[in-house]
Motif scaffolding. Structure first.
Motif, PDB file in Angstrom:
ATOM      1  N   ILE A 117       0.712  -0.742  -0.170  1.00 24.03           N
ATOM      2  CA  ILE A 117      -0.025   0.153   0.454  1.00 24.03           C
ATOM      3  C   ILE A 117       0.960   1.471  -0.043  1.00 24.03           C
ATOM      4  O   ILE A 117       0.736   2.220  -0.879  1.00 24.03           O
ATOM      5  CB  ILE A 117      -0.722  -0.472   0.828  1.00 24.03           C
ATOM      6  CG1 ILE A 117      -2.034  -0.742   1.045  1.00 24.03           C
ATOM      7  CG2 ILE A 117      -2.178   1.330   1.419  1.00 24.03           C
ATOM      8  CD1 ILE A 117      -3.078  -1.315   2.062  1.00 24.03           C
ATOM      9  N   VAL A 118       2.353   1.295   0.979  1.00 23.95           N
ATOM     10  CA  VAL A 118       3.046   2.695   1.490  1.00 23.95           C
ATOM     11  C   VAL A 118       3.592   2.822  -0.663  1.00 23.95           C
ATOM     12  O   VAL A 118       3.228   4.112  -0.907  1.00 23.95           O
ATOM     13  CB  VAL A 118       4.203   2.435   2.334  1.00 23.95           C
ATOM     14  CG1 VAL A 118       4.919   3.406   2.573  1.00 23.95           C
ATOM     15  CG2 VAL A 118       2.940   2.211   3.011  1.00 23.95           C
ATOM     16  N   VAL A 119       4.352   1.729  -1.047  1.00 20.97           N
ATOM     17  CA  VAL A 119       4.781   1.944  -1.890  1.00 20.97           C
ATOM     18  C   VAL A 119       3.655   2.264  -3.521  1.00 20.97           C
ATOM     19  O   VAL A 119       4.230   2.828  -4.354  1.00 20.97           O
ATOM     20  CB  VAL A 119       5.256   0.520  -2.587  1.00 20.97           C
ATOM     21  CG1 VAL A 119       5.989   0.417  -4.133  1.00 20.97           C
ATOM     22  CG2 VAL A 119       6.631   0.562  -1.703  1.00 20.97           C
ATOM     23  N   GLY A 134       4.067   5.769  -5.057  1.00 23.37           N
ATOM     24  CA  GLY A 134       3.627   5.404  -6.988  1.00 23.37           C
ATOM     25  C   GLY A 134       2.403   6.247  -7.339  1.00 23.37           C
ATOM     26  O   GLY A 134       2.854   6.821  -8.760  1.00 23.37           O
ATOM     27  N   ASP A 135       1.221   6.155  -6.806  1.00 24.05           N
ATOM     28  CA  ASP A 135       0.565   7.287  -7.235  1.00 24.05           C
ATOM     29  C   ASP A 135       0.924   9.028  -7.397  1.00 24.05           C
ATOM     30  O   ASP A 135       0.450   9.959  -8.016  1.00 24.05           O
ATOM     31  CB  ASP A 135      -0.485   7.241  -6.984  1.00 24.05           C
ATOM     32  CG  ASP A 135      -2.067   7.470  -7.045  1.00 24.05           C
ATOM     33  OD1 ASP A 135      -1.958   7.605  -8.251  1.00 24.05           O
ATOM     34  OD2 ASP A 135      -3.114   7.858  -6.283  1.00 24.05           O
ATOM     35  N   ARG A 136       1.622   9.238  -6.431  1.00 23.32           N
ATOM     36  CA  ARG A 136       1.529  10.539  -5.857  1.00 23.32           C
ATOM     37  C   ARG A 136       2.302  11.624  -6.957  1.00 23.32           C
ATOM     38  O   ARG A 136       2.266  12.257  -7.297  1.00 23.32           O
ATOM     39  CB  ARG A 136       2.660  10.967  -4.423  1.00 23.32           C
ATOM     40  CG  ARG A 136       1.268  10.877  -3.711  1.00 23.32           C
ATOM     41  CD  ARG A 136       1.081  10.890  -2.140  1.00 23.32           C
ATOM     42  NE  ARG A 136      -0.148  10.418  -1.492  1.00 23.32           N
ATOM     43  CZ  ARG A 136      -0.852  11.425  -0.553  1.00 23.32           C
ATOM     44  NH1 ARG A 136      -0.433  12.329  -0.238  1.00 23.32           N
ATOM     45  NH2 ARG A 136      -1.855  10.356   0.333  1.00 23.32           N
ATOM     46  N   LEU A 137       4.104  10.442  -7.163  1.00 26.55           N
ATOM     47  CA  LEU A 137       4.305  10.550  -8.461  1.00 26.55           C
ATOM     48  C   LEU A 137       3.840  10.800  -9.402  1.00 26.55           C
ATOM     49  O   LEU A 137       4.635  11.770 -10.405  1.00 26.55           O
ATOM     50  CB  LEU A 137       5.723   9.440  -8.140  1.00 26.55           C
ATOM     51  CG  LEU A 137       6.454   9.770  -6.983  1.00 26.55           C
ATOM     52  CD1 LEU A 137       8.147   8.937  -7.463  1.00 26.55           C
ATOM     53  CD2 LEU A 137       7.542  11.220  -6.708  1.00 26.55           C
ATOM     54  N   ARG A 138       3.112   9.754 -10.047  1.00 23.54           N
ATOM     55  CA  ARG A 138       2.231  10.091 -11.181  1.00 23.54           C
ATOM     56  C   ARG A 138       1.559  11.266 -11.350  1.00 23.54           C
ATOM     57  O   ARG A 138       1.563  11.640 -12.489  1.00 23.54           O
ATOM     58  CB  ARG A 138       1.751   9.040 -11.123  1.00 23.54           C
ATOM     59  CG  ARG A 138       0.721   8.744 -12.802  1.00 23.54           C
ATOM     60  CD  ARG A 138      -0.316   7.314 -12.439  1.00 23.54           C
ATOM     61  NE  ARG A 138      -0.719   7.761 -11.320  1.00 23.54           N
ATOM     62  CZ  ARG A 138      -2.526   8.666 -11.772  1.00 23.54           C
ATOM     63  NH1 ARG A 138      -2.779   9.070 -12.569  1.00 23.54           N
ATOM     64  NH2 ARG A 138      -2.970   8.400 -10.763  1.00 23.54           N
ATOM     65  N   GLY A 158      -6.236  20.540 -13.942  1.00 23.88           N
ATOM     66  CA  GLY A 158      -7.350  19.881 -13.206  1.00 23.88           C
ATOM     67  C   GLY A 158      -7.078  18.538 -13.758  1.00 23.88           C
ATOM     68  O   GLY A 158      -8.236  17.790 -13.862  1.00 23.88           O
ATOM     69  N   ASP A 159      -6.773  18.768 -15.113  1.00 25.72           N
ATOM     70  CA  ASP A 159      -6.995  17.639 -15.936  1.00 25.72           C
ATOM     71  C   ASP A 159      -5.978  16.473 -16.127  1.00 25.72           C
ATOM     72  O   ASP A 159      -4.213  17.258 -16.556  1.00 25.72           O
ATOM     73  CB  ASP A 159      -6.898  18.207 -17.757  1.00 25.72           C
ATOM     74  CG  ASP A 159      -7.412  16.828 -18.535  1.00 25.72           C
ATOM     75  OD1 ASP A 159      -6.657  15.590 -18.789  1.00 25.72           O
ATOM     76  OD2 ASP A 159      -6.877  17.334 -20.135  1.00 25.72           O
ATOM     77  N   LEU A 160      -5.333  15.108 -15.528  1.00 25.34           N
ATOM     78  CA  LEU A 160      -4.084  15.109 -15.183  1.00 25.34           C
ATOM     79  C   LEU A 160      -3.751  13.824 -16.219  1.00 25.34           C
ATOM     80  O   LEU A 160      -2.522  13.365 -15.888  1.00 25.34           O
ATOM     81  CB  LEU A 160      -4.016  14.426 -13.928  1.00 25.34           C
ATOM     82  CG  LEU A 160      -4.122  15.670 -12.989  1.00 25.34           C
ATOM     83  CD1 LEU A 160      -4.301  14.824 -11.940  1.00 25.34           C
ATOM     84  CD2 LEU A 160      -2.756  16.857 -12.065  1.00 25.34           C
ATOM     85  N   SER A 161      -4.721  13.857 -17.204  1.00 21.83           N
ATOM     86  CA  SER A 161      -4.438  12.730 -17.855  1.00 21.83           C
ATOM     87  C   SER A 161      -3.359  12.833 -18.736  1.00 21.83           C
ATOM     88  O   SER A 161      -2.929  11.977 -19.739  1.00 21.83           O
ATOM     89  CB  SER A 161      -5.584  12.540 -19.021  1.00 21.83           C
ATOM     90  OG  SER A 161      -6.578  13.265 -19.504  1.00 21.83           O
ATOM     91  N   GLY A 162      -3.018  14.156 -19.162  1.00 22.19           N
ATOM     92  CA  GLY A 162      -2.309  14.620 -20.612  1.00 22.19           C
ATOM     93  C   GLY A 162      -2.220  15.144 -21.680  1.00 22.19           C
ATOM     94  O   GLY A 162      -1.675  15.390 -22.858  1.00 22.19           O
TER      95      GLY A 162
END
Length: 75
Positions: A46-48, A52-56, A69-73
């Motif tokens: 869960i921590v990893v 990873g999600d926060r870095l993404r 607001g658009d994080l899809s790129g």
């Protein structure tokens, strides 16, 4: 304050579910690490995953052409 506990409660439930899945898979395979080992492994996973999600999200927000607001790129 209630919102913080709601989020914490969701993480605890998520951790318990992952722990149970690891334990059950170990029992089915005949190689159980025990409940304590499964709980530690679930916490690590869960921590990893959260890191990873926060870095993404951070990398996506810094990408050229990313809108507010658009994080899809995508444009």
């Amino acid at each position: 304050m209630v919102r913080r506990w709601t989020g914490f409660g969701a993480w605890v439930v998520w951790w318990a579910v992952i722990t149970a899945v690891f334990w059950l898979l170990g029992e089915l395979a005949g190689r159980s690490a025990g409940l304590r080992g499964c709980a530690v492994t679930a916490a690590f996973v869960i921590v990893v995953g959260e890191c990873g999600d926060r870095l993404r999200l951070r990398w996506a927000s810094r990408r050229p052409g990313a809108r507010e607001g658009d994080l899809s790129g995508r444009r």
